[in-house]
Design a protein around this motif. Structure first.
Motif, PDB file in Angstrom:
ATOM      1  N   GLN A  69       9.688  43.625  48.769  1.00 38.59           N
ATOM      2  CA  GLN A  69       9.248  42.578  49.687  1.00 38.59           C
ATOM      3  C   GLN A  69       7.733  42.498  49.764  1.00 38.59           C
ATOM      4  N   ASP A  70       7.066  43.642  49.662  1.00 40.44           N
ATOM      5  CA  ASP A  70       5.594  43.634  49.646  1.00 40.44           C
ATOM      6  C   ASP A  70       5.061  42.867  48.437  1.00 40.44           C
ATOM      7  N   TYR A  71       5.816  42.868  47.348  1.00 37.62           N
ATOM      8  CA  TYR A  71       5.399  42.159  46.136  1.00 37.62           C
ATOM      9  C   TYR A  71       5.928  40.716  46.087  1.00 37.62           C
ATOM     10  N   GLY A  72       6.562  40.291  47.148  1.00 37.71           N
ATOM     11  CA  GLY A  72       6.978  38.892  47.230  1.00 37.71           C
ATOM     12  C   GLY A  72       8.359  38.574  46.694  1.00 37.71           C
ATOM     13  N   PHE A  73       9.165  39.588  46.398  1.00 38.71           N
ATOM     14  CA  PHE A  73      10.541  39.333  45.964  1.00 38.71           C
ATOM     15  C   PHE A  73      11.401  39.099  47.199  1.00 38.71           C
ATOM     16  N   THR A  74      12.116  37.992  47.204  1.00 38.18           N
ATOM     17  CA  THR A  74      12.890  37.616  48.405  1.00 38.18           C
ATOM     18  C   THR A  74      14.391  37.524  48.159  1.00 38.18           C
ATOM     19  N   HIS A  75      14.808  37.408  46.909  1.00 34.82           N
ATOM     20  CA  HIS A  75      16.241  37.261  46.617  1.00 34.82           C
ATOM     21  C   HIS A  75      16.853  38.633  46.336  1.00 34.82           C
ATOM     22  N   LEU A  76      17.076  39.382  47.424  1.00 29.87           N
ATOM     23  CA  LEU A  76      17.550  40.758  47.319  1.00 29.87           C
ATOM     24  C   LEU A  76      18.953  40.888  47.901  1.00 29.87           C
ATOM     25  N   THR A  77      19.784  41.692  47.276  1.00 30.87           N
ATOM     26  CA  THR A  77      21.145  41.951  47.756  1.00 30.87           C
ATOM     27  C   THR A  77      21.508  43.405  47.482  1.00 30.87           C
ATOM     28  N   MET A  78      22.121  44.057  48.480  1.00 34.46           N
ATOM     29  CA  MET A  78      22.704  45.372  48.264  1.00 34.46           C
ATOM     30  C   MET A  78      24.189  45.182  47.983  1.00 34.46           C
ATOM     31  N   MET A  79      24.749  45.972  47.080  1.00 27.86           N
ATOM     32  CA  MET A  79      26.162  45.818  46.734  1.00 27.86           C
ATOM     33  C   MET A  79      26.777  47.169  46.397  1.00 27.86           C
ATOM     34  N   GLU A 102      19.990  44.857  58.500  1.00 21.36           N
ATOM     35  CA  GLU A 102      19.450  44.097  59.627  1.00 21.36           C
ATOM     36  C   GLU A 102      17.922  44.187  59.684  1.00 21.36           C
ATOM     37  N   LYS A 103      17.368  45.355  59.407  1.00 19.77           N
ATOM     38  CA  LYS A 103      15.914  45.540  59.494  1.00 19.77           C
ATOM     39  C   LYS A 103      15.173  44.717  58.448  1.00 19.77           C
ATOM     40  N   TYR A 104      15.706  44.690  57.231  1.00 21.65           N
ATOM     41  CA  TYR A 104      14.993  44.019  56.135  1.00 21.65           C
ATOM     42  C   TYR A 104      15.548  42.631  55.810  1.00 21.65           C
ATOM     43  N   GLY A 105      16.607  42.232  56.523  1.00 16.79           N
ATOM     44  CA  GLY A 105      17.171  40.904  56.290  1.00 16.79           C
ATOM     45  C   GLY A 105      17.781  40.756  54.907  1.00 16.79           C
ATOM     46  N   VAL A 106      18.374  41.850  54.409  1.00 13.86           N
ATOM     47  CA  VAL A 106      18.960  41.856  53.073  1.00 13.86           C
ATOM     48  C   VAL A 106      20.477  41.983  53.189  1.00 13.86           C
TER      49      VAL A 106
END
Length: 366
Positions: A69-79, A102-106
């Protein structure tokens, strides 16, 4: 970062050391476009906290998320999907991943609930979870630990969390090693962050954590697993799926080709040699058993050994799908339902197996 490089960092501030390690590796440059969809695959085999030695530390994944997120990546998913016998939502809560989400909105995808797609994986048809095809870059975050059936589990085997439960059962009917190797051709791991903080060196779901406070990173899952074999005092040839995956073109199993980079300070202590499972396995007749069922049996036997009861077990314990509709004396799990003495469950818990075998020993003492 080149494919033959493995970066290692030690410390106790797991989130910050993860971020520092990713910076050293140049992960952002490897990913490229900020619009790429990134999947993050931890190991949440069961609902146990990471300090127990079986699941990925949430601090490591937090470090990955913050870095991205610090590098600007926004399309993140945990699976991820827990092993057969446990429910992913429980692991999601207990292991701290709801808080991460919840904290990182992922978002977090429970792969036990995903639709499957059939794919040709190096000449073997396998069913994969559909979410695998919805990512452009996959970051695997396995735990470095032992396994009671395959000796080690790390990068390659952690991909089993991205197949449906029915396929997990089929993997065991095929002998685990071959389908794990072929799965490596069907699911491309683009980057691997190995949690070597306190993995259990014998049991996949933990219980006997060995504190190492170390994280590894690399791009080649076969080379990572070959190096893990070396760290755990196994020859690569002893873990068949590693060399099988190399033959299928997934990666390189020759650790002499590895370029090991220590990031600041020392590379950490040598791992102890642990082989307690070998003695315990001699008491078992295992045919195509699922990881959870077998994984609960071995620690139960270890509990009996610690109490001095293991050597009094005069009968081999049968376990696994290969015993369905067959008869025998002593069996564990639903598949041994026609045995004279058997414990039902799919799988029965470690405590249930322990109590069942303890009672069996008591009833059969001369």
């Amino acid at each position: 970062m080149e494919r033959n490089q493995i970066y290692i960092k030690c410390g106790t501030n797991y989130k910050e050391m993860t971020k520092e390690l990713l910076e050293e590796c140049g992960l952002a440059e490897l990913i490229g476009s900020r619009g790429r969809r990134i999947g993050i695959k931890p190991n949440l085999v069961s609902p146990t906290v990471a300090s127990y030695g079986g699941t990925t530390h949430p601090e490591v994944v937090a470090g990955i998320l913050e870095y991205l997120q610090d590098y600007g990546f926004t399309h993140l998913t945990m699976m991820e999907g827990s092993w057969v016998g446990d429910r992913t939502p429980e692991a999601y809560e207990v292991c701290g991943y709801r808080e991460l989400s919840e904290k990182y909105g992922v978002p977090f995808i429970d792969t036990q609930k995903e639709k499957s797609v059939s794919r040709d994986c190096g000449g073997m048809k396998l069913n994969l979870c559909a979410c695998v095809e919805a990512v452009d870059f996959l970051i695997n975050v396995p735990v470095l630990k032992g396994h009671c059936q395959t000796k080690i589990t790390c990068a390659l085997k952690n991909m089993k969390g991205l197949i449906p439960n029915s396929e997990k059962r089929r993997f065991h009917s095929m002998g685990l090693h071959k389908p794990i190797a072929h799965l490596g051709t069907g699911i491309r791991q683009d980057f691997i962050v190995v949690d070597n903080i306190c993995g259990d060196l014998d049991f996949e779901d933990g219980g006997h954590p060995v504190v190492m406070n170390r994280i590894l990173a690399g791009r080649d899952p076969v080379l990572i697993d070959a190096y893990v074999c070396h760290m755990m005092h196994y020859d690569v040839s002893e873990v068949a799926y590693v060399t099988m995956a190399e033959a299928l073109g997934v990666g390189c199993a020759d650790i002499s080709c590895a370029d090991i980079r220590i990031c600041g300070g020392e590379g950490g202590a040598q791992m102890p040699k642990s082989r307690k499972i070998v003695e315990l396995q001699d008491a078992v007749e295992e045919v195509e058993s699922c990881s959870a069922c077998y994984g609960y049996l071995i620690p139960a036997l270890d509990m009996l050994r610690e109490e001095g009861l293991f050597e009094k077990l005069g009968e081999k314990i049968c376990i696994g799908q290969g015993w369905r509709e067959k008869t025998g004396e002593l069996g564990v799990g639903h598949c041994t339902g026609k045995f004279r003495c058997h414990l039902d469950g799919c799988p029965p818990t470690e405590e249930q197996i322990y109590e069942f075998l303890k009672e069996y020993i008591k009833d059969h003492q001369n």
